[in-house]
Every structure is written in C-alpha cells, then in structure tokens.
Write an enzyme that holds these catalytic residues in place. Structure first.
Site, PDB file in Angstrom:
ATOM      1  N   ARG A   2       0.810  -1.221   0.000  1.00 44.04           N
ATOM      2  CA  ARG A   2       0.000   0.000   0.000  1.00 44.04           C
ATOM      3  C   ARG A   2       0.838   1.264   0.000  1.00 44.04           C
ATOM      4  O   ARG A   2       0.313   2.348  -0.231  1.00 44.04           O
ATOM      5  CB  ARG A   2      -0.986  -0.001   1.167  1.00 44.04           C
ATOM      6  CG  ARG A   2      -0.340   0.075   2.507  1.00 44.04           C
ATOM      7  CD  ARG A   2      -1.360  -0.096   3.623  1.00 44.04           C
ATOM      8  NE  ARG A   2      -2.242   1.057   3.785  1.00 44.04           N
ATOM      9  CZ  ARG A   2      -1.872   2.224   4.319  1.00 44.04           C
ATOM     10  NH1 ARG A   2      -0.638   2.393   4.759  1.00 44.04           N
ATOM     11  NH2 ARG A   2      -2.726   3.202   4.432  1.00 44.04           N
TER      12      ARG A   2
ATOM     13  N   ASP B  76      -1.642   8.314   7.919  1.00 45.91           N
ATOM     14  CA  ASP B  76      -1.831   7.101   8.710  1.00 45.91           C
ATOM     15  C   ASP B  76      -1.358   7.243  10.137  1.00 45.91           C
ATOM     16  O   ASP B  76      -0.467   8.013  10.433  1.00 45.91           O
ATOM     17  CB  ASP B  76      -0.993   5.952   8.132  1.00 45.91           C
ATOM     18  CG  ASP B  76      -1.461   5.526   6.784  1.00 45.91           C
ATOM     19  OD1 ASP B  76      -2.589   5.850   6.425  1.00 45.91           O
ATOM     20  OD2 ASP B  76      -0.670   4.860   6.103  1.00 45.91           O
TER      21      ASP B  76
END
Ligand code: JQB
Length: 246
Positions: free
Chosen positions: A152, A167
């Site tokens: 990712r 994140d």
C-alpha cells in the site's frame, strides 16, 4: 515491485492477493507477486522438506538444502532482492521497515512450517522478521501482513497520493477519531466542531484527540513522536485532565 514467496502452501496466497487492493495493484502492473513451491527443490521420491531435530524433541524442523537450492535460483532470477525470513525469533516488523522495504525493486519472502528452521537457514537470508509476539502455524500469514503493509506504500497503489501520509504511525501518533453520517447514531452525536466549518478549530481538535488517544492507549509512542511546542502544551492539558479524575 516484484515479490517472490517461497512456501509449501502457495495456494494460501491466491484469494488474499486477488481480492484485495494488492490484487488491483497487480492488475495495474504496479506489483507482481509470484509464489514458488518449496517442494520443487526437494529431493527423492517423497520430496521431503522437514526432518527430526538433532538432540531429540517433539516436532519437525525445515531442512536447509531445499531452501538453499531454491534461494540459489531465486537470487539469480530476482537478483538484488533482499531475502526475508519469517520467524517468531525475528525482529518485530514495524511501519519504518515497511517504508524502507517499499524502496526496493524486489523482495524474496521465505515462509516455513512445522517447528521452524534448521539454524543454518538463517545464514542464507538477509533479514529475519516476526509480525508480533504470538505463535502462528507458519510464516505465510506473516508474509501476507508484511506484503499488505509494504504494497500500500508503493506509488499509485492507493487511490490518492496523500492517503498513506495521514496514517497512524506516519507521525508517530495514533489517528484522530473519524465520523461520517448520520449526525446522530443511537444517541451518539458527531462532535459539533466537525460540523462547524471552522478549519483551524477542526485541525486543533484533531491534533488534541490524536495526543489524547496516544496518551491513553499507547503512551510509550509519545517518547519517539515528533511534537512541537503547541503539542506539548496540549499534552500538558491532557495530563492534568487525566490527573484530576484520579
Ligand atoms: C514455523 C512459524 C512463524 C514462521 C512470524 C510470528 O516457528 C515455530 N516455532 C515453534 C512452534 C511453531 C512454529 C511455527 N512456525 C515457521 C514459522 C511461525 C513464522 C511466526 C511469526 N513471522 N509468529 N509465528 N509472528
């Protein structure tokens, strides 16, 4: 990026890597995942890859020769790719490892089964990783976790370039609470500030909630987090608030 996986159970990887974002990344040519059946490098009629431990004891251990021959071949076909061994004795895999490993053109994952590996397998690899302090039946789920976390981060894999930057862990703190519709769910409202349209107030609230959550749930992360004067002021307030309740 090219990812090679050496395993006794190549079929385990089929559905995780065809259904997920990693599957889409493969379709789009951003990532190529190739599994390799370790028994193809085993010898004899029975193609055995495990054996009993010297010194006695329960269970079986992975033999070194099939893994050695497989890695001799893979190091040629995927030259330059570091070889990563999945093992409970490895160093704990972290976001910073995902970021570093995402910078390589290729990676070779070695997954084992039984009670682990002949010690000399370790001499054949570049790094040893564990995903956490619990015992799995084999390295395959650990490799899937690492490949998901690394995949990712590859450019273009997530829809939006900025989605990986916000994140948890990217700034060493946990994420702030998120809300979507409805405005009231079973008597639990969305915080007013998020509907205020005041972007400075929203940014301040989110930072404060990040600090609060990290303080409450993962205080050890605060030592390494990158905090400015305003963060430290908010944290002092959060600590006082918590102290006054005791
Ligand atoms: C065999 C594995 C993990 C690879 C990671 C993690 O290794 C063992 N030792 C004693 C009993 C059973 C095993 C099973 N086993 C190969 C193998 C476990 C990885 C593993 C792992 N990475 N937990 N377990 N975090």
């Amino acid at each position: 990026m090219k990812i090679d996986i050496l395993t006794l159970f190549p079929g385990l990887f089929d559905s995780p890597f065809s259904e997920s974002i990693i599957g889409k990344a493969q379709q789009r040519g951003l990532l190529k995942v190739q599994t390799h059946f370790l028994r193809d490098w085993a010898e004899g009629k029975h193609k055995i890859t495990d054996d009993t431990p010297y010194g006695g004891g329960d269970g079986m251990v992975m033999k070194p020769e099939p893994i050695g021959r497989a890695l001799d071949d893979l190091r040629v076909s995927s030259s330059g790719s570091p070889v990563l061994l999945m093992t409970p004795q490895g160093k704990q895999f972290r976001q910073e490892d995902a970021e570093r490993l995402a910078g390589h053109d290729g990676l070779i994952f070695v997954c084992g089964r039984y009670e682990g590996f002949d010690e000399r397998v370790r001499y054949l690899v570049d790094e040893e990783f564990s995903i956490g302090d619990y015992v799995l039946t084999g390295g395959e789920p650990a490799a899937m976790v690492m490949i998901d976390a690394i995949g990712r981060l590859l450019p273009g894999v997530l829809g939006c370039d900025t989605s990986a930057a916000g994140d948890s862990f990217s700034d060493g703190l946990l994420e702030y609470p998120q809300y979507t519709r409805p405005e009231d769910f079973r008597g639990w409202p969305v915080p007013d500030v998020l509907r205020s349209g005041n972007h400075a107030a929203i940014a301040r609230w989110r930072r404060q909630e990040q600090l609060r959550r990290t303080y409450q749930r993962r205080p050890e992360l605060l030592e390494a987090a990158d905090l400015d004067a305003e963060d430290r002021r908010m944290l002092e307030f959060i600590r006082q608030e918590a102290g006054e309740e005791e």
